[in-house]
Design a protein around this motif. Sequence first.
Motif, PDB file in Angstrom:
ATOM      1  N   LEU A   1       0.926  -1.154  -0.116  1.00  0.00           N
ATOM      2  CA  LEU A   1       0.163  -0.031   0.111  1.00  0.00           C
ATOM      3  C   LEU A   1       0.869   1.205  -0.002  1.00  0.00           C
ATOM      4  CD1 LEU A   1      -2.855  -0.988   2.422  1.00  0.00           C
ATOM      5  CD2 LEU A   1      -3.025  -1.291   0.033  1.00  0.00           C
ATOM      6  N   THR A   2       2.139   1.070   0.368  1.00  0.00           N
ATOM      7  CA  THR A   2       2.934   2.252   0.286  1.00  0.00           C
ATOM      8  C   THR A   2       3.861   2.410  -0.913  1.00  0.00           C
ATOM      9  OG1 THR A   2       3.071   2.113   2.618  1.00  0.00           O
ATOM     10  CG2 THR A   2       4.999   3.339   1.596  1.00  0.00           C
ATOM     11  N   ARG A   3       4.539   1.270  -1.233  1.00  0.00           N
ATOM     12  CA  ARG A   3       5.406   1.254  -2.405  1.00  0.00           C
ATOM     13  C   ARG A   3       4.445   1.009  -3.847  1.00  0.00           C
ATOM     14  NH1 ARG A   3      10.970   0.318  -2.197  1.00  0.00           N
ATOM     15  NH2 ARG A   3      10.603   0.069  -0.069  1.00  0.00           N
ATOM     16  N   GLY A   4       3.642   0.221  -3.557  1.00  0.00           N
ATOM     17  CA  GLY A   4       2.770  -0.325  -5.044  1.00  0.00           C
ATOM     18  C   GLY A   4       3.434  -1.398  -5.605  1.00  0.00           C
ATOM     19  N   GLY A   5       3.037  -1.627  -6.840  1.00  0.00           N
ATOM     20  CA  GLY A   5       3.306  -2.991  -7.407  1.00  0.00           C
ATOM     21  C   GLY A   5       4.214  -2.998  -8.804  1.00  0.00           C
TER      22      GLY A   5
ATOM     23  N   PRO B   1       6.941  -3.106 -11.089  1.00  0.00           N
ATOM     24  CA  PRO B   1       8.057  -3.970 -11.005  1.00  0.00           C
ATOM     25  C   PRO B   1       9.401  -3.269 -10.538  1.00  0.00           C
ATOM     26  CG  PRO B   1       6.949  -4.621 -12.900  1.00  0.00           C
ATOM     27  CD  PRO B   1       6.311  -3.429 -12.336  1.00  0.00           C
ATOM     28  N   ALA B   2       9.972  -2.215 -11.376  1.00  0.00           N
ATOM     29  CA  ALA B   2      11.287  -1.658 -11.059  1.00  0.00           C
ATOM     30  C   ALA B   2      11.553  -1.253  -9.820  1.00  0.00           C
ATOM     31  CB  ALA B   2      11.632  -0.927 -11.998  1.00  0.00           C
ATOM     32  N   VAL B   3      10.463  -0.945  -8.888  1.00  0.00           N
ATOM     33  CA  VAL B   3      10.366  -0.030  -7.499  1.00  0.00           C
ATOM     34  C   VAL B   3      10.721  -1.198  -6.524  1.00  0.00           C
ATOM     35  CG1 VAL B   3       9.101   1.750  -8.322  1.00  0.00           C
ATOM     36  CG2 VAL B   3       8.193   0.068  -7.084  1.00  0.00           C
ATOM     37  N   GLN B   4      10.504  -2.347  -6.763  1.00  0.00           N
ATOM     38  CA  GLN B   4      10.503  -3.376  -5.612  1.00  0.00           C
ATOM     39  C   GLN B   4      11.944  -3.544  -5.089  1.00  0.00           C
ATOM     40  OE1 GLN B   4       7.406  -4.498  -4.473  1.00  0.00           O
ATOM     41  NE2 GLN B   4       6.797  -3.020  -6.269  1.00  0.00           N
ATOM     42  N   GLY B   5      12.129  -3.351  -3.820  1.00  0.00           N
ATOM     43  CA  GLY B   5      13.516  -3.507  -3.286  1.00  0.00           C
ATOM     44  C   GLY B   5      14.281  -2.274  -3.090  1.00  0.00           C
ATOM     45  N   LEU B   6      13.612  -1.153  -3.763  1.00  0.00           N
ATOM     46  CA  LEU B   6      14.471   0.050  -3.867  1.00  0.00           C
ATOM     47  C   LEU B   6      14.195   0.858  -2.534  1.00  0.00           C
ATOM     48  CD1 LEU B   6      13.829   1.898  -7.246  1.00  0.00           C
ATOM     49  CD2 LEU B   6      15.845   0.528  -6.443  1.00  0.00           C
TER      50      LEU B   6
ATOM     51  N   ALA C   1      13.038   6.578  -0.856  1.00  0.00           N
ATOM     52  CA  ALA C   1      13.566   7.815  -1.586  1.00  0.00           C
ATOM     53  C   ALA C   1      13.458   7.414  -3.243  1.00  0.00           C
ATOM     54  CB  ALA C   1      14.569   8.625  -1.135  1.00  0.00           C
ATOM     55  N   GLN C   2      14.191   6.639  -3.510  1.00  0.00           N
ATOM     56  CA  GLN C   2      14.527   6.222  -4.800  1.00  0.00           C
ATOM     57  C   GLN C   2      13.259   5.642  -5.502  1.00  0.00           C
ATOM     58  OE1 GLN C   2      17.628   3.457  -5.321  1.00  0.00           O
ATOM     59  NE2 GLN C   2      19.114   4.738  -3.858  1.00  0.00           N
ATOM     60  N   ALA C   3      12.476   4.920  -4.657  1.00  0.00           N
ATOM     61  CA  ALA C   3      11.297   4.536  -5.371  1.00  0.00           C
ATOM     62  C   ALA C   3      10.376   5.525  -5.412  1.00  0.00           C
ATOM     63  CB  ALA C   3      10.333   3.400  -4.230  1.00  0.00           C
ATOM     64  N   ASN C   4      10.157   6.508  -4.578  1.00  0.00           N
ATOM     65  CA  ASN C   4       9.071   7.535  -5.034  1.00  0.00           C
ATOM     66  C   ASN C   4       9.555   8.542  -6.214  1.00  0.00           C
ATOM     67  OD1 ASN C   4       7.554   6.929  -2.716  1.00  0.00           O
ATOM     68  ND2 ASN C   4       8.606   8.365  -1.221  1.00  0.00           N
ATOM     69  N   GLY C   5      11.030   8.578  -6.304  1.00  0.00           N
ATOM     70  CA  GLY C   5      11.360   9.319  -7.258  1.00  0.00           C
ATOM     71  C   GLY C   5      10.952   8.668  -8.637  1.00  0.00           C
ATOM     72  N   LEU C   6      11.499   7.508  -8.605  1.00  0.00           N
ATOM     73  CA  LEU C   6      11.046   6.509  -9.983  1.00  0.00           C
ATOM     74  C   LEU C   6       9.420   6.668 -10.299  1.00  0.00           C
ATOM     75  CD1 LEU C   6      12.256   4.775 -12.178  1.00  0.00           C
ATOM     76  CD2 LEU C   6      11.924   2.686 -10.611  1.00  0.00           C
TER      77      LEU C   6
ATOM     78  N   GLY D   1       1.112   2.892  -4.793  1.00  0.00           N
ATOM     79  CA  GLY D   1       2.554   3.360  -4.463  1.00  0.00           C
ATOM     80  C   GLY D   1       2.441   4.510  -5.420  1.00  0.00           C
ATOM     81  N   LEU D   2       2.149   4.540  -6.673  1.00  0.00           N
ATOM     82  CA  LEU D   2       2.127   5.719  -7.319  1.00  0.00           C
ATOM     83  C   LEU D   2       1.171   6.924  -6.810  1.00  0.00           C
ATOM     84  CD1 LEU D   2       3.414   6.319 -10.519  1.00  0.00           C
ATOM     85  CD2 LEU D   2       0.869   6.058 -11.199  1.00  0.00           C
ATOM     86  N   SER D   3      -0.026   6.374  -6.392  1.00  0.00           N
ATOM     87  CA  SER D   3      -0.639   7.472  -5.777  1.00  0.00           C
ATOM     88  C   SER D   3       0.018   8.244  -4.530  1.00  0.00           C
ATOM     89  CB  SER D   3      -2.041   6.589  -5.277  1.00  0.00           C
ATOM     90  OG  SER D   3      -2.858   7.629  -4.643  1.00  0.00           O
ATOM     91  N   LEU D   4       0.504   7.483  -3.784  1.00  0.00           N
ATOM     92  CA  LEU D   4       1.280   8.059  -2.612  1.00  0.00           C
ATOM     93  C   LEU D   4       2.304   9.105  -3.058  1.00  0.00           C
ATOM     94  CD1 LEU D   4       1.505   8.397   0.548  1.00  0.00           C
ATOM     95  CD2 LEU D   4       2.880   6.370   0.190  1.00  0.00           C
TER      96      LEU D   4
END
Length: 456
Positions: free
Chosen positions: A204-208, A210-215, A218-223, A323-326
């Motif tokens: 619910l925080t990071r989303g689904g 593929p490329a953001v998993q495990g980041l 801060a990097q996940a949000n930027g991506l 995750g994109l929403s947040l």
Amino acid sequence: MNHTVVAILQEFSLDAYRPIFHRDLDLGEPLPPRAGNLVKVVTGMRRSGKSYRLFQEMDALLAAGVPESRICYFNFEDDRISPATHQTGDDVIEAFRYLHPDVAPEDGLYLFFDELQEMEEWGSWLRRVVDTTRATIYVSGSSSKMLTSEIATEFRGRALDFELLPYSLRELALQDVELAAHIDDVVQSPARQTRLQALLDTYLTRGGFPAVQGLPVAQANGLLQSYTQRVVARDVVERHNLARPRVASALASRLMGLSGRQLSVRKIENDLRSAGLASGRGYLGDLISYFEEAYLVFLVRERSRALSESTTVPPKAYAIDPGLSLANSRAGASDMGQRLENAVYLELRRRHPEFRDGGISTLRTRSHGYEVDFVVGDALDERATELVQVTDSMDDSRTVERETRALWEAMEELGVRDGIIVVRSGAQAHYERDGMSIAQIPAWSWLLSTDGAPSR
């Protein structure tokens, strides 16, 4: 011979992309190669994993004994062949046959065309290939130039469209060896329940995507923010030749922040005007429809019981991914309950591809105007198959009363005997009244199942 195309074909190796994680999107059995075949088209937002879904299909063909020499993959987004034209497409097929001279024309080919929308007037070229080539054809495309409406126009019943969303919670759990081994167990151990609850909160925080998993966060949000910016730039502003990109970008940010809340164009217009971005409601309405077409956001409207019946209730807006929403919401936004509602909508959309247009709706009861989050079923024949409420928790009696009373009233009005409450934090429970029943299901359990039945 186009030597650039030959080089690209020679460079490609499926081994470079292994392991290929299995996606739940079922494309059906491969059709035997022949001229005039139906084309299977995988569409969805950029970076959702469409290319890997093609790789998964190619891997299955190899496992079934189809030789590699009959499987052609080509990505039309490769800048070495830009701009892609009809001649480029012809060169791909010619070069592949040149590289595999032992494959007889009567054997047929399996053609995988990735990001085909990069070819100008791709539809007329693909129609010719379909009509003249003994082949089984798969196509993927980002929504910028390959929307469902365009596929229908170009092929008129000659294509099957499949929508791919980012990873679901179930797909993420399947990537954990221990969780995957017990994912369909009716009873989950306390330790696995704790891990699944943690996985849900992370999802619910990071989303689904593929490329953001495990980041790192801060990097996940930027991506994720860059994904939104690219969709706005390429699939909305560039595609529709818009002159006010700042308005489009600001509107996208506000839509992402709604996450299951009602969409008021008037309020957004006033907010943008206050920020120095004056724009009319008509233009904002057009932008919203473009965002829908680009898979960035989905609008869910109130259920109508007759074709002549209209509603003044604004639709709810749901992002393509929680995750994109947040990541694109204003600082401080942290409503897990709203993002859970977003996730439940996406899961209902996955489970009911036959109900993409109006088959998932909201409802206000006739008697007291109580709101039910989701009604699944064909509104035109007044047939409802599922009633679903979503809430963060059911820890106090007032919440229990509020959430169940809406379902009881809606179930009675629609003639549905069973309802569901999906709860982020809380245990499984059951409520009964007048021959009707409501199942309270922990969100991790409901999202892991394939049919909404709970694990325990």
